[in-house]
Scaffold this active site. Structure first.
Site, short mmCIF file in Angstrom:
data_model
loop_
_atom_site.label_atom_id
_atom_site.label_comp_id
_atom_site.label_asym_id
_atom_site.label_seq_id
_atom_site.Cartn_x
_atom_site.Cartn_y
_atom_site.Cartn_z
N TYR A 294 34.42 54.57 47.57
CA TYR A 294 33.48 53.87 46.70
C TYR A 294 32.79 54.99 45.67
O TYR A 294 32.28 54.59 44.50
CB TYR A 294 32.55 53.01 47.46
N ALA B 10 43.14 42.63 26.74
CA ALA B 10 41.87 41.75 26.34
C ALA B 10 41.22 42.58 25.20
O ALA B 10 40.68 41.83 24.44
CB ALA B 10 41.04 41.96 27.68
N HIS C 248 31.54 39.46 43.21
CA HIS C 248 31.95 40.07 44.38
C HIS C 248 31.08 41.45 44.50
O HIS C 248 31.21 42.44 45.06
CB HIS C 248 33.30 40.80 44.19
N GLU D 52 50.57 39.90 31.49
CA GLU D 52 51.68 39.27 32.53
C GLU D 52 51.36 37.96 32.88
O GLU D 52 50.03 37.32 32.68
CB GLU D 52 51.60 40.20 33.81
N CYS E 288 21.68 47.84 53.60
CA CYS E 288 21.72 48.09 54.83
C CYS E 288 22.57 47.08 55.92
O CYS E 288 22.36 45.82 55.45
CB CYS E 288 20.23 48.20 55.61
N GLY F 261 42.30 38.96 32.37
CA GLY F 261 42.58 40.13 33.28
C GLY F 261 42.36 40.11 34.69
O GLY F 261 41.95 40.91 35.22
N THR F 262 43.07 38.77 35.20
CA THR F 262 42.74 38.56 36.55
C THR F 262 44.32 38.15 36.99
O THR F 262 44.90 37.41 36.50
CB THR F 262 41.67 37.85 37.29
N VAL G 265 33.19 44.95 39.88
CA VAL G 265 31.91 45.48 40.27
C VAL G 265 31.22 46.51 39.63
O VAL G 265 30.59 47.55 40.20
CB VAL G 265 32.06 45.86 41.84
C1 BV8 Z 1 36.60 34.76 51.57
C2 BV8 Z 1 35.91 43.90 46.60
C3 BV8 Z 1 36.15 33.57 53.35
C4 BV8 Z 1 35.04 44.82 45.78
C5 BV8 Z 1 37.66 42.59 46.52
C6 BV8 Z 1 43.92 35.75 54.98
C7 BV8 Z 1 43.10 36.62 55.76
C8 BV8 Z 1 41.86 37.02 55.42
C9 BV8 Z 1 41.31 36.21 54.05
C10 BV8 Z 1 42.34 35.55 53.37
C11 BV8 Z 1 43.61 35.49 53.59
N1 BV8 Z 1 44.35 34.70 53.04
C12 BV8 Z 1 43.25 34.50 51.95
C13 BV8 Z 1 42.04 34.97 52.21
C14 BV8 Z 1 40.78 35.14 51.37
C15 BV8 Z 1 40.66 36.40 50.71
C16 BV8 Z 1 41.75 36.49 49.47
O1 BV8 Z 1 41.77 35.60 48.69
N2 BV8 Z 1 43.02 37.27 49.76
C17 BV8 Z 1 43.88 37.36 48.98
C18 BV8 Z 1 44.27 38.89 48.57
C19 BV8 Z 1 45.06 36.68 49.69
N3 BV8 Z 1 39.52 36.32 49.98
C20 BV8 Z 1 38.16 36.67 50.64
O2 BV8 Z 1 38.34 37.27 51.63
C21 BV8 Z 1 37.13 36.32 50.11
N4 BV8 Z 1 36.26 35.73 51.07
O3 BV8 Z 1 37.66 34.26 51.42
O4 BV8 Z 1 35.64 34.40 52.49
C22 BV8 Z 1 34.97 32.99 54.07
C23 BV8 Z 1 34.50 31.69 54.00
C24 BV8 Z 1 33.51 31.15 54.86
C25 BV8 Z 1 32.92 32.14 55.56
C26 BV8 Z 1 33.12 33.68 55.73
C27 BV8 Z 1 34.42 33.88 55.08
C28 BV8 Z 1 36.35 37.44 49.56
C29 BV8 Z 1 37.17 38.11 48.23
C30 BV8 Z 1 36.82 39.56 47.76
C31 BV8 Z 1 37.28 40.56 48.34
N5 BV8 Z 1 36.84 41.78 47.41
N6 BV8 Z 1 36.98 43.75 46.19
C32 BV8 Z 1 35.82 46.14 45.45
O5 BV8 Z 1 36.44 47.03 46.06
O6 BV8 Z 1 36.10 45.98 44.02
S1 BV8 Z 1 38.78 41.78 46.08
C33 BV8 Z 1 39.64 42.74 44.72
O7 BV8 Z 1 40.53 41.84 43.99
C34 BV8 Z 1 38.68 42.91 43.68
O8 BV8 Z 1 37.06 42.33 43.70
C35 BV8 Z 1 39.14 42.31 42.37
O9 BV8 Z 1 38.48 42.02 41.37
C36 BV8 Z 1 39.60 41.23 42.96
C37 BV8 Z 1 40.91 40.45 42.21
O10 BV8 Z 1 41.78 41.43 41.62
P1 BV8 Z 1 41.98 41.51 40.02
O11 BV8 Z 1 40.55 41.59 39.58
O12 BV8 Z 1 42.54 40.03 39.62
O13 BV8 Z 1 42.69 42.75 39.75
P2 BV8 Z 1 44.53 42.86 39.97
O14 BV8 Z 1 44.56 44.11 39.81
O15 BV8 Z 1 44.81 41.97 40.98
O16 BV8 Z 1 44.83 42.01 38.63
C38 BV8 Z 1 44.52 42.73 37.29
C39 BV8 Z 1 45.14 41.69 36.30
O17 BV8 Z 1 44.76 42.13 34.91
C40 BV8 Z 1 46.61 41.58 36.40
O18 BV8 Z 1 47.05 40.10 36.32
C41 BV8 Z 1 47.06 42.25 35.13
O19 BV8 Z 1 48.43 41.65 34.54
C42 BV8 Z 1 45.66 42.27 34.25
N7 BV8 Z 1 45.98 43.25 33.34
C43 BV8 Z 1 46.30 44.78 33.25
N8 BV8 Z 1 45.79 45.36 31.97
C44 BV8 Z 1 45.30 44.20 31.19
C45 BV8 Z 1 45.18 42.95 31.96
N9 BV8 Z 1 44.44 41.74 31.61
C46 BV8 Z 1 44.12 41.90 30.32
N10 BV8 Z 1 44.09 43.17 29.40
C47 BV8 Z 1 44.59 44.23 29.91
N11 BV8 Z 1 44.54 45.37 29.12
#
Ligand code: BV8
Length: 243
Positions: free
Chosen positions: A64, A227, A116, A211, A124, A184-185, A100
């Site tokens: 981080y 974007a 997030h 994509e 803490c 961008g997600t 973030v």
């Molecule tokens: C929750 C931390 C429940 C900060 C992040 C099985 C087990 C455990 C959990 C789960 C499970 N199945 C599902 C879950 C839930 C889980 C989840 O969704 N998992 C997924 C992966 C399957 N979610 C959670 O755990 C969440 N909490 O569910 O709590 C709960 C309920 C009650 C009580 C207790 C608990 C918490 C989710 C938050 C996780 N933290 N990060 C950090 O380190 O940054 S996630 C991480 O992914 C980041 O935050 C990020 O923002 C997020 C999403 O990713 P994207 O931003 O979309 O980035 P990515 O690379 O994936 O995509 C980029 C896109 O941009 C692409 O499409 C690309 O084509 C495009 N792009 C590229 N260039 C450009 C562009 N677009 C436009 N212009 C460009 N130039």
């Protein structure tokens, strides 16, 4: 430019935007799942989960701290700035970001919900104390807090709930929007991804992403470009001669 989206924005009273790491790609910050993405070169469980932090807090802070330093070096790009402009054109505007990196705030956006968390502070694990992070993050010999807890990044890890009030506001804003922009997600992380299409059947939803994603077949229009290029075009076309 997509005429339907421009018309929808011109007639909109309420706008909701969901962004992910893709909007910061053109600021030089790596995405998570794309080519060269952070999750391609790091193990998610080890770095972005409470278990990973408990197992190796120094490894997690090393990661981080590197990201925090990269955020400090990065500049908001034309996509961030365009959303700041769009916000000023609507009384009812909400920008929910999964990022973030604080780049939306640095671009002048004010109605920002950080789903997030952010890397501006540490909190803490044991008490309510918080401390600002310097440009280099947290010194790794200061991870322990005097109360017996540990300083952790003020962000939401996998398996953790989103901040309640932020999540509440984001759901309400998505539900009342006339237009929803999804920028961008990869739309794979929940519950954030649900904001794009699960809370509002009536909204005009547009995806801005080079994509396709799992929600691409549920949006009214998809603009397949970066974007920083697409958003300024949308904003210019929509704000010109807007009543
Ligand atoms: C929750 C931390 C429940 C900060 C992040 C099985 C087990 C455990 C959990 C789960 C499970 N199945 C599902 C879950 C839930 C889980 C989840 O969704 N998992 C997924 C992966 C399957 N979610 C959670 O755990 C969440 N909490 O569910 O709590 C709960 C309920 C009650 C009580 C207790 C608990 C918490 C989710 C938050 C996780 N933290 N990060 C950090 O380190 O940054 S996630 C991480 O992914 C980041 O935050 C990020 O923002 C997020 C999403 O990713 P994207 O931003 O979309 O980035 P990515 O690379 O994936 O995509 C980029 C896109 O941009 C692409 O499409 C690309 O084509 C495009 N792009 C590229 N260039 C450009 C562009 N677009 C436009 N212009 C460009 N130039």
């Amino acid at each position: 430019m997509n005429g339907h989206l421009v018309a929808a924005l011109r007639g909109a009273k309420s706008v909701f935007v969901l962004t992910g790491s893709g909007i910061s790609a053109e600021s030089g910050l790596p995405t998570f799942r794309g080519v060269g993405g952070l999750w391609r070169t790091h193990r998610v469980e080890e770095l972005a989960s409470p278990e990973g932090f408990a197992r190796d807090p120094i490894l997690v802070w090393t990661w981080y701290n590197e990201r925090k330093a990269a955020h400090e070096r990065a500049q908001p790009n034309a996509g961030h700035l365009a959303l700041g402009q769009l916000e000023m054109a609507f009384d009812d505007f909400t920008l929910a970001t999964q990022n973030v990196d604080s780049l939306h705030l640095r671009a002048g956006s004010r109605k920002v919900l950080e789903l997030h968390g952010s890397l501006r502070e540490a909190r803490c694990t044991n008490c309510t104390a918080r401390r600002p992070l310097s440009a280099a993050g947290l010194p790794r010999d200061e991870i322990d807090h005097s109360c017996g807890g540990r300083w952790r990044p003020d962000i939401v890890w996998f398996g953790e709930s989103l901040p309640h009030d932020v999540w509440q506001k984001a759901q309400e804003a998505a539900a009342r929007a006339d237009v929803i922009l999804v920028v961008g997600t990869s739309a794979v992380v929940y519950p954030a991804a649900a904001l794009a299409t699960n809370y509002n059947r009536a909204a005009f939803v547009a995806e801005i992403n080079p994509e396709t994603t799992p929600i691409s077949n549920r949006v009214a229009c998809a603009l397949r470009g970066p974007a920083a290029e697409v958003l300024p075009q949308i904003v210019d076309s929509s704000l010109r001669r807007r009543g």
